[in-house]
Design a protein around this motif. Structure first.
Motif, PDB file in Angstrom:
ATOM      1  N   PRO A 207     -46.752   3.550   3.792  1.00  0.00           N
ATOM      2  CA  PRO A 207     -47.918   3.023   4.499  1.00  0.00           C
ATOM      3  C   PRO A 207     -49.207   3.315   3.725  1.00  0.00           C
ATOM      4  O   PRO A 207     -49.212   4.195   2.853  1.00  0.00           O
ATOM      5  CB  PRO A 207     -47.899   3.802   5.825  1.00  0.00           C
ATOM      6  CG  PRO A 207     -47.188   5.068   5.520  1.00  0.00           C
ATOM      7  CD  PRO A 207     -46.201   4.759   4.428  1.00  0.00           C
ATOM      8  N   VAL A 208     -50.256   2.589   4.042  1.00  0.00           N
ATOM      9  CA  VAL A 208     -51.589   2.745   3.423  1.00  0.00           C
ATOM     10  C   VAL A 208     -51.431   2.859   1.900  1.00  0.00           C
ATOM     11  O   VAL A 208     -51.857   3.848   1.288  1.00  0.00           O
ATOM     12  CB  VAL A 208     -52.378   3.963   3.970  1.00  0.00           C
ATOM     13  CG1 VAL A 208     -53.877   3.648   4.006  1.00  0.00           C
ATOM     14  CG2 VAL A 208     -51.932   4.375   5.369  1.00  0.00           C
ATOM     15  N   ARG A 209     -50.844   1.824   1.314  1.00  0.00           N
ATOM     16  CA  ARG A 209     -50.503   1.882  -0.105  1.00  0.00           C
ATOM     17  C   ARG A 209     -51.682   2.206  -1.009  1.00  0.00           C
ATOM     18  O   ARG A 209     -51.529   2.847  -2.050  1.00  0.00           O
ATOM     19  CB  ARG A 209     -49.852   0.555  -0.548  1.00  0.00           C
ATOM     20  CG  ARG A 209     -48.497   0.337   0.111  1.00  0.00           C
ATOM     21  CD  ARG A 209     -47.818  -0.908  -0.406  1.00  0.00           C
ATOM     22  NE  ARG A 209     -47.562  -0.827  -1.836  1.00  0.00           N
ATOM     23  CZ  ARG A 209     -46.970  -1.774  -2.548  1.00  0.00           C
ATOM     24  NH1 ARG A 209     -46.570  -2.875  -1.942  1.00  0.00           N
ATOM     25  NH2 ARG A 209     -46.772  -1.638  -3.843  1.00  0.00           N
ATOM     26  N   LYS A 210     -52.882   1.766  -0.606  1.00  0.00           N
ATOM     27  CA  LYS A 210     -54.044   1.984  -1.475  1.00  0.00           C
ATOM     28  C   LYS A 210     -54.256   3.478  -1.772  1.00  0.00           C
ATOM     29  O   LYS A 210     -54.643   3.832  -2.885  1.00  0.00           O
ATOM     30  CB  LYS A 210     -55.315   1.391  -0.862  1.00  0.00           C
ATOM     31  CG  LYS A 210     -55.759   2.079   0.420  1.00  0.00           C
ATOM     32  CD  LYS A 210     -57.123   1.579   0.935  1.00  0.00           C
ATOM     33  CE  LYS A 210     -57.552   2.435   2.125  1.00  0.00           C
ATOM     34  NZ  LYS A 210     -58.879   2.086   2.643  1.00  0.00           N
ATOM     35  N   LEU A 211     -53.993   4.351  -0.806  1.00  0.00           N
ATOM     36  CA  LEU A 211     -54.244   5.782  -1.020  1.00  0.00           C
ATOM     37  C   LEU A 211     -53.344   6.330  -2.127  1.00  0.00           C
ATOM     38  O   LEU A 211     -53.786   7.092  -2.992  1.00  0.00           O
ATOM     39  CB  LEU A 211     -53.992   6.567   0.277  1.00  0.00           C
ATOM     40  CG  LEU A 211     -54.891   6.220   1.468  1.00  0.00           C
ATOM     41  CD1 LEU A 211     -54.383   6.929   2.725  1.00  0.00           C
ATOM     42  CD2 LEU A 211     -56.334   6.598   1.196  1.00  0.00           C
TER      43      LEU A 211
ATOM     44  N   LEU B 240     -56.205  10.757   1.113  1.00  0.00           N
ATOM     45  CA  LEU B 240     -56.036  11.056  -0.314  1.00  0.00           C
ATOM     46  C   LEU B 240     -55.540  12.485  -0.528  1.00  0.00           C
ATOM     47  O   LEU B 240     -54.834  12.752  -1.497  1.00  0.00           O
ATOM     48  CB  LEU B 240     -57.348  10.810  -1.076  1.00  0.00           C
ATOM     49  CG  LEU B 240     -57.686   9.327  -1.264  1.00  0.00           C
ATOM     50  CD1 LEU B 240     -59.117   9.172  -1.790  1.00  0.00           C
ATOM     51  CD2 LEU B 240     -56.697   8.649  -2.217  1.00  0.00           C
ATOM     52  N   TYR B 257     -46.787  12.864   4.311  1.00  0.00           N
ATOM     53  CA  TYR B 257     -47.690  11.706   4.220  1.00  0.00           C
ATOM     54  C   TYR B 257     -47.357  10.687   5.302  1.00  0.00           C
ATOM     55  O   TYR B 257     -48.223  10.218   6.041  1.00  0.00           O
ATOM     56  CB  TYR B 257     -47.556  11.093   2.824  1.00  0.00           C
ATOM     57  CG  TYR B 257     -48.391   9.852   2.606  1.00  0.00           C
ATOM     58  CD1 TYR B 257     -49.727   9.959   2.225  1.00  0.00           C
ATOM     59  CD2 TYR B 257     -47.847   8.586   2.775  1.00  0.00           C
ATOM     60  CE1 TYR B 257     -50.498   8.831   2.028  1.00  0.00           C
ATOM     61  CE2 TYR B 257     -48.616   7.456   2.583  1.00  0.00           C
ATOM     62  CZ  TYR B 257     -49.943   7.579   2.200  1.00  0.00           C
ATOM     63  OH  TYR B 257     -50.701   6.448   2.015  1.00  0.00           O
TER      64      TYR B 257
END
Lengths: 272, 272
Positions: A207-211, B240, B257
């Motif tokens: 999930p939230v691949r951008k991070l 992050l 995560y």
């Protein structure tokens, strides 16, 4: 940082549709936006059946060259396709990619060795006929074989972008330690080589691949990565490239970072 | 990662107003939100005149303790104030901070050495009576002096959070190289010590501060930082932290995560 803009790739459904419909405006629009966002190369991948791949790439490359004079990263899994498609480029670009597999290197390196092709560079993946090696030592063995071939064909390391091959983080027990070891070793052995990665591969199935992508890019740059296949129109991703260069001491007084902000490349998108 | 939530600090104008008006709900709301966002400590800094600082901290600490049982980071530049204010805490927390300056250490370490205060930890800044040293070697000399005092008072390194002191990146010619050197050296000498930083100090006077902050936190974590004064309600920053731990191999198969995502701590904010 060398940014290889990834937005023109037939594996993206919207691009596949544009290719099928020969929607030149769609392709040109993506080329224009990536050029405006400071891409170094525009990657061009058809992702169609091999019988029609060369003619498809020809059409795509022509679309891109109508709107930007940035060099093209000609992208195909087939060295035979690359061997034909690169001829449509108006200027030297990037062969994407070769690897230790089959005769790929012996197809592409002789072309790069020709006097008229001295400006061409190449992405070399650290896989071979055995697949993607599991250990850093085995990937570095593939690397050694590739560099022996480069020497044989008089291809300077500065024309090679090594891709250590990133796999999904979610199946990993030790994070990116193996990738970092490969990147650091390659960088130490060849200070002038390029090291690249398809950044977003790291975050498949999370999930939230951008991070995950942001963190990976920063840690990989810290280890020696200086080239990346990424989306330059992602303003945060591009901004983090500039920020990381400043943090690593490659941008005195943050002048490049501040310049990118003033140019409108990073930070909040300008309102239309 | 040890997260010291920074949102209750009288140097933030909205917090200064709440303190002046004794607006307990405002303070409680910030404490609640930071606790919900997985802070380890709630920092509590009055930023008022020293004559009224102890009573102000007493009120603030009581507000926080009404809504969360997280430990408090009692934050004052004055060791004499810390010496009084820590008594208002229901449980052991963090002294924020001492340094090599004046008699700060000789005021706080004896308190920490008392049997009933064995749970208290401390942030130690690498500055002394000469100010903030310019070189890594000089900061490490301050560090050695602090650790000699810790030994003298039998304070275990695991109770100390070393802050190497981050300065503005925009006035730097070599990026964060000096900070990284200090962090790596401290980590190597004391594997169990904590290393912290006030993350956002790095980005003063730069545009799009979040990009610089994100990059700095990731690079500092990679060097050995395991504690940070930051805003845990910034979902990207917190995300992050989790992403970097997974990338560094400290989160097998990204279970932490993914758990943070499922708990709603990271990723797009839930819609109300």
């Amino acid at each position: 940082m060398i940014i290889i803009g990834e937005k023109i790739n037939g594996s993206i459904p919207a691009v596949a549709k544009a290719i099928a419909e020969r929607d030149a405006e769609f392709i040109k629009d993506r080329a224009r936006k990536q050029a405006a966002a400071n891409a170094t190369y525009i990657d061009c991948c058809a992702s169609v059946a091999e019988e029609v791949e060369v003619e498809t790439l020809k059409w795509m490359i022509e679309c891109i060259q109508e709107v930007t004079d940035l060099p093209i990263s000609v992208d195909s899994p087939s060295a035979d396709v690359l061997k034909e498609a690169y001829k449509f480029c108006n200027k030297p670009g990037l062969f994407n990619s070769v690897s230790g597999e089959g005769s790929k290197i012996d197809t592409i390196f002789p072309i790069m060795a020709m006097e008229e092709n001295k400006g061409w560079e190449v992405i070399a993946l650290l896989s071979d006929d055995t697949g993607i090696p599991k250990s850093a030592a085995d990937r570095l063995r593939v690397f050694d074989n590739i560099m022996a071939k480069a020497e044989e064909y008089h291809i300077s390391p500065s024309r090679i972008h090594i891709d250590p091959l990133v796999e999904m983080l979610c199946t990993s027990e030790d994070g990116i330690a193996m990738n970092i070891e490969v990147i650091e070793t390659v960088r130490k052995r060849y200070p002038n080589i390029h090291i690249t990665a398809a950044i977003s591969n790291i975050s498949f199935n999370l999930p939230v691949r951008k991070l995950i992508n942001y963190g990976f890019m920063i840690l990989a740059m810290n280890a020696g990565l200086d080239s990346a296949i990424m989306d330059p129109t992602n303003r945060d991703m591009l901004g983090l490239v500039y920020a990381t260069e400043a943090l690593m001491g490659e941008d005195d007084f943050c002048m490049e970072y501040i310049g990118a902000y003033r140019q409108g490349l990073i930070g909040p998108a300008p309102k239309n």
